[in-house]
Design an enzyme around this catalytic site. Structure first.
Site, short mmCIF file in Angstrom:
data_model
loop_
_atom_site.label_atom_id
_atom_site.label_comp_id
_atom_site.label_asym_id
_atom_site.label_seq_id
_atom_site.Cartn_x
_atom_site.Cartn_y
_atom_site.Cartn_z
N ARG A 165 0.85 -1.19 0.00
CA ARG A 165 0.00 0.00 0.00
C ARG A 165 0.89 1.24 0.00
O ARG A 165 1.51 1.56 1.01
CB ARG A 165 -0.95 0.04 1.20
N ASP A 445 -4.56 2.64 13.64
CA ASP A 445 -3.76 3.38 12.67
C ASP A 445 -4.35 4.78 12.54
O ASP A 445 -5.20 5.18 13.35
CB ASP A 445 -3.60 2.63 11.35
#
Length: 531
Positions: A165, A445
């Site tokens: 990612r 996150d």
């Protein structure tokens, strides 16, 4: 004579050990070429985001696009998906540090998403060392011994499939400039990885696979497709070699899922329900509309309201086009000192994964290796085939109203205070270079911190009334902030608190929560405080 693209790109970051293996003249020339060809379009698309947000701020609502109706109604499918991506029933995610990579690849999950974005703090060393670690994986040189503990880490015989990612289109990489402006984090992360590893991955039976974050429109997907097509031509890869899974984690993108699949159809592997960021985007997009004040974050659950509509529409849309529909994250981590609480947490994960498998998802995400067997058992039991592409969910029919339906629930002072504690603690760890942070038995996150400050901003903006009758004012927020920081100091210990970066984190969280104008992403101003 005008400068070449390579001459227009300048590395300003310090060179650490082995950085020259990643930042080679050839790799940087490739990254420069990506910027010369595509960065102006990227910047234009970011400006388009701003223009569309003005429409929403003035009372407009997201909806399916009339100009792309023919794509939604057309009979087309994405290109064939590689063999090693056919079974994605459990995917584990995490940052790109060396120990995490080895543990995740060995976790028993089918896929590991190595994350340069929300699970990583973009400290220069984190970004370049992450590229080194991934290059070492494909060179079969990822094994290492931890110098501090003496523990050896060795790649197992059947590692998870690797998907990368990169950072989103909006994120800069200020340690590299192009024409004197910060480079694109997306183009840097993608460019360096694909340049160094595409052919090595293909030689080992896999390929250059990516997760694309924070996409807001099919036009942004089209830009990624153009980048992929150019990269394949430049690196001598067959057309369609690069495969991407797009996270549907913004509200505007949820109304363009067919179009996103279509733009990337030669490179498409699927869509994913990035649910935490999706909640954040829902708040951010509709922030000026009082009708869309959400209840406490813990009451915004997947099986109801706008989250149910978007997740089931994603399954239907993907399967109609031959693409995989990935479920959302289980953020729970083991509670080792409390067996009863641990069992309750794992039961919650199991129920969530059963909902996903029964709905027709082809796989799901977990944040911790101990959750891999929990999620795997559910999908093995409810999905005996490699995927559920044959489940077309043709009965699903959600319109604009369903996609914007908000959850019933309450707004409480404890919800406000919990947002403060989580948001500040996450930002503090991020400023210290950590992007995946265990907080209250969840692996958090950046998305959770984004939800936390966005909810507070919206409640302050409308002086929302809490369940006990209090109005959310700046006075209440600042009093709660001071009191909750004392709670956090007690939880982490006075010495750890004093040694951390709490003053900066508190200041940033307060500024973002009380600002007159909503900041699109907290990671952008926070980036100015690191390195």
């Amino acid at each position: 004579m005008s400068a070449t693209n390579a001459e227009r790109l300048v590395v300003k970051g310090a060179l650490g050990p082995r950085f020259d293996e990643i930042l080679t003249p050839e790799a940087l020339a490739f990254v420069a070429e990506l910027h010369g060809r595509f960065d102006a379009k990227r910047r234009a698309l970011l400006e388009f985001r701003n223009e569309r947000q003005v429409f929403f701020d003035n009372g407009g609502l997201p909806d399916f696009l009339p100009e792309t109706q023919a794509i939604r109604e057309g009979d087309w499918k994405v290109a064939p998906i590689p063999a090693d991506l056919q079974d994605r029933r459990v995917e584990i995610t995490g940052p790109v540090d060396r120990k995490m990579i080895v543990n995740a690849l060995n976790s028993g999950a089918k896929v590991f998403m190595a994350d340069f974005e929300d699970a990583s703090s973009p400290v220069w060393a984190n970004m370049v060392e992450g590229q080194l670690n991934l290059k070492d994986r494909w060179a079969n040189q990822i094994d290492f011994t931890d110098a501090r503990t003496g523990k050896a880490y060795k790649l197992g015989a059947n590692p998870a499939v690797l998907i990368i990612r990169p950072r989103g289109w909006h994120l800069p990489e200020r340690h590299i400039t192009f024409d004197g402006m910060d480079a694109s984090g997306s183009l840097v992360d993608f460019g360096l990885y694909v340049f160094h590893n595409a052919k090595a991955a293909l030689a080992q039976g896999s390929g250059p696979y990516f997760y694309l974050p924070k996409t807001e429109s099919h036009l942004e997907a089209r830009l990624w497709n153009d980048v992929f097509t150019y990269a394949e031509e430049a690196l001598g890869l067959a057309q369609g070699t690069i495969k991407a899974t797009v996270l549907i984690e913004t509200l505007p993108a949820a109304f363009e899922m067919d179009e996103i699949l279509y733009e990337l159809k030669d490179h498409m592997a699927g869509l994913n329900c990035g649910r935490w960021d999706y909640i954040f985007s829902f708040i951010k997009t509709l922030r000026n509309n009082k009708a869309f004040l959400l209840p406490d974050r813990g009451q915004v659950v997947m099986g109801k309201a706008f989250l149910l509509a978007y997740s089931e529409l994603l399954i239907k849309t993907c399967h109609r086009r031959g693409a995989f529909a990935m479920g959302g994250m289980a953020a729970q981590i083991p509670i080792k000192n409390n067996p009863e609480a641990n069992a309750a947490a794992f039961a919650k994960v199991r129920a969530d994964k059963e909902r996903e498998a029964n709905a027709g998802h082809d796989g799901t995400w977990v944040a911790h290796p101990d959750l891999v067997p929990v999620a795997m058992e559910v999908f093995d039991r409810l999905m005996p085939t490699p995927n559920q592409l044959t489940r077309l969910r043709e009965e699903v029919s959600f319109g604009q109203k369903d996609m914007l339906a908000i959850h019933d629930g309450t707004r409480t002072e404890e919800g406000l205070r919990h947002n403060i504690r989580v948001g500040v603690q996450y930002i503090e760890a991020w400023l210290r270079g950590r992007g995946a942070v265990p907080i209250y038995n969840l692996m958090e996150d950046a998305a959770t911190a984004e939800i936390s400050r966005a909810q507070i901003w919206q409640q302050l903006n409308f002086e929302a009334t809490l369940e006990d009758g209090q109005k959310v004012t700046e006075e209440l927020f600042r009093r709660a902030l001071a009191e909750e920081m004392e709670v956090v100091k007690g939880e982490v210990g006075a010495d750890n608190y004093a040694a951390g970066r709490f003053p900066e984190a508190i200041d940033l969280f307060a500024r973002l929560s009380t600002a007159k104008t909503f900041e699109a992403f907290l990671t952008v101003p926070a980036y100015k405080l690191i390195d």
